[in-house]
Design an enzyme around this catalytic site. Sequence first.
Site, PDB file in Angstrom:
ATOM      1  CB  CYS A   1      -6.804  93.395 -22.404  1.00 10.06           C
ATOM      2  SG  CYS A   1      -5.333  94.313 -22.926  1.00 10.06           S
TER       3      CYS A   1
ATOM      4  CD  GLU B   1      -8.517  91.629 -15.120  1.00 10.07           C
ATOM      5  OE1 GLU B   1      -7.479  91.344 -15.751  1.00 10.07           O
ATOM      6  OE2 GLU B   1      -9.505  92.209 -15.640  1.00 10.07           O
TER       7      GLU B   1
ATOM      8  CG  HIS C   1      -6.600  94.307 -17.597  1.00 12.41           C
ATOM      9  ND1 HIS C   1      -6.413  92.966 -17.859  1.00 12.41           N
ATOM     10  CD2 HIS C   1      -5.856  94.981 -18.515  1.00 12.41           C
ATOM     11  CE1 HIS C   1      -5.593  92.829 -18.894  1.00 12.41           C
ATOM     12  NE2 HIS C   1      -5.242  94.034 -19.313  1.00 12.41           N
TER      13      HIS C   1
END
Length: 579
Positions: free
Chosen positions: A401, A530, A528
């Site tokens: 990001c 993750e 993102h």
Amino acid sequence: MKYVLVTGGVVSGLGKGVTASSIGVVLKACGLRVTSIKIDPYLNTDAGTMSPFEHGEVFVLDDGGEVDLDLGNYERFLDIKLTRDNNITTGKIYQSVINKERRGDYLGKTIQVVPHITDEIQEWIERVAMNPVDGTENPADVCVIELGGTIGDIESMPFIEALGQFSYRVGAGNFCLVHVSLVPVLNVVGEQKTKPTQHSVRGLRGLGLMPDILACRSTQPLEEHVKVKLAQFCHVPIPNIINLHDVTNIWHIPLLLRDQKAHEAILKVLNLQCVGKLPREPKLTEWTERASKFDKLKTPVRIAMVGKYTGLSDSYLSVIKALQHASVALDRKLVVDWVPSCDLEDSSAKETPDAYQKAWGLLKDADGVLVPGGFGDRGVQGKILAAKYARENNVPYLGICLGMQIAVIEFARSVMKLPGANSTEFDQAAKTPCVIFMPEGSKTHMGATMRLGSRRTFFKVNSCKSAKLYGNAAYVDERHRHRYEVNPDMVPEFEKAGLSFVGKDESGKRMEIIELPTHRFFIGTQFHPEFTSRPGKPSPLFLGKASLKLNLILTLWSSIKIIRAVDAQIAVVEPAIFA
């Protein structure tokens, strides 16, 4: 539908979220389908506007819901996909009731906490518990509900009352209350003290809720006489007193529950041992192997985490978990070096030289550099310097990001010789606005006004590292949370200078993935990754080159099978490839 409620007493931070997730894991291992709900008593509508220092990271769901980080634990442990409605807050409940009142749904009644707020809470739980979350069309068998905060908090009272009514509403055999409490050891006395738990249970019972199971947190395993005392004063059978003592990693928690037969206690309370097909005994082989493997890892891999919330690890919880998933898969012991981005800046060299030297030392000793997402201009220059160091020294770099955006800014300044390059988030009058505000966002309202949730990214360069990491996929769906994006008008200039935009959205105007083709691993993502990493399925971008090797092996193996089908004699190449 069966319900398991997890509450907490004595102090906050006992690990109710991990306990609730672990209960779900054990029940799932018994063959039951599980969903989860998190109740947060704060007045915020959601976690979107809360500072990471205040409440840890904001976890983003597929539907764009900005929720409490515990929902991340639920998704990772149970491998499910939740919705924004799985996170209940006081703000959401009151907003819903007020909206109904304004529409006239209550027919002129005086709106009160009881029954209107408490009824709304119960109806919300029942409605959301029926939503499928595991990819099937059928509702789950069990809903695990975590009540945030600590018993006795004034803001929790409406939820306590609602859940007390709810336990009677669903009836005996359909509701199980697990109370997580602390059994501390005073250094002066040196013995485990039960009084805090006694008071906590007494307070819970005074509010109309009776615990069926006690989950006692302690540094060391509970002594047997302590369990006897707890059973006597808390009116909970000894087999229903579960000890969750400190462990080397959280993957041991489901194993602790299994080893102490917590699943049998829960199944008995929920009357699930008396229906048709008995739930099977939980094996948890994969969890056992993973927890054991984590403890035995020795070869370190050092990752420099460059951010501005480095004082609280929960601020980047999902990133840390994704790194752990990848490191365990690769047999490496993860060492995260927290590097405050402000300490990398030139001003720090004058004001705090020791911190400056330490920060740069950690950065230069790292095997890889990771710059996570964030907002605001504090520490941005330090992040830019980190990206520059990684680019110039061929150090593996992953920018997420904001981490991608600052890599673009650094490239524009250093390679394209555009000193005025910046993001309009930090400088509205930037001479070279290479990162700009894009539609969908709002500059006046903060909550839920960004580009949020799961969006599709199409790979524009088939031979790029990112596409290979994702198994040569044509596209990938990942979760987003941002307002600013790379200026599409400058993309041709960037690509001419050597920065490749290998992933874009369906319109081709939103830049999703950047790469430096000449660098061994320099990748930035607007999304993102993750948030979708799982213990058994690490994010490909966090796995890195190992994922490339795995895909190569799978490709070779597929080729071998094809060749063997054509001519069995050629199969002799197999030992040579894997030797």
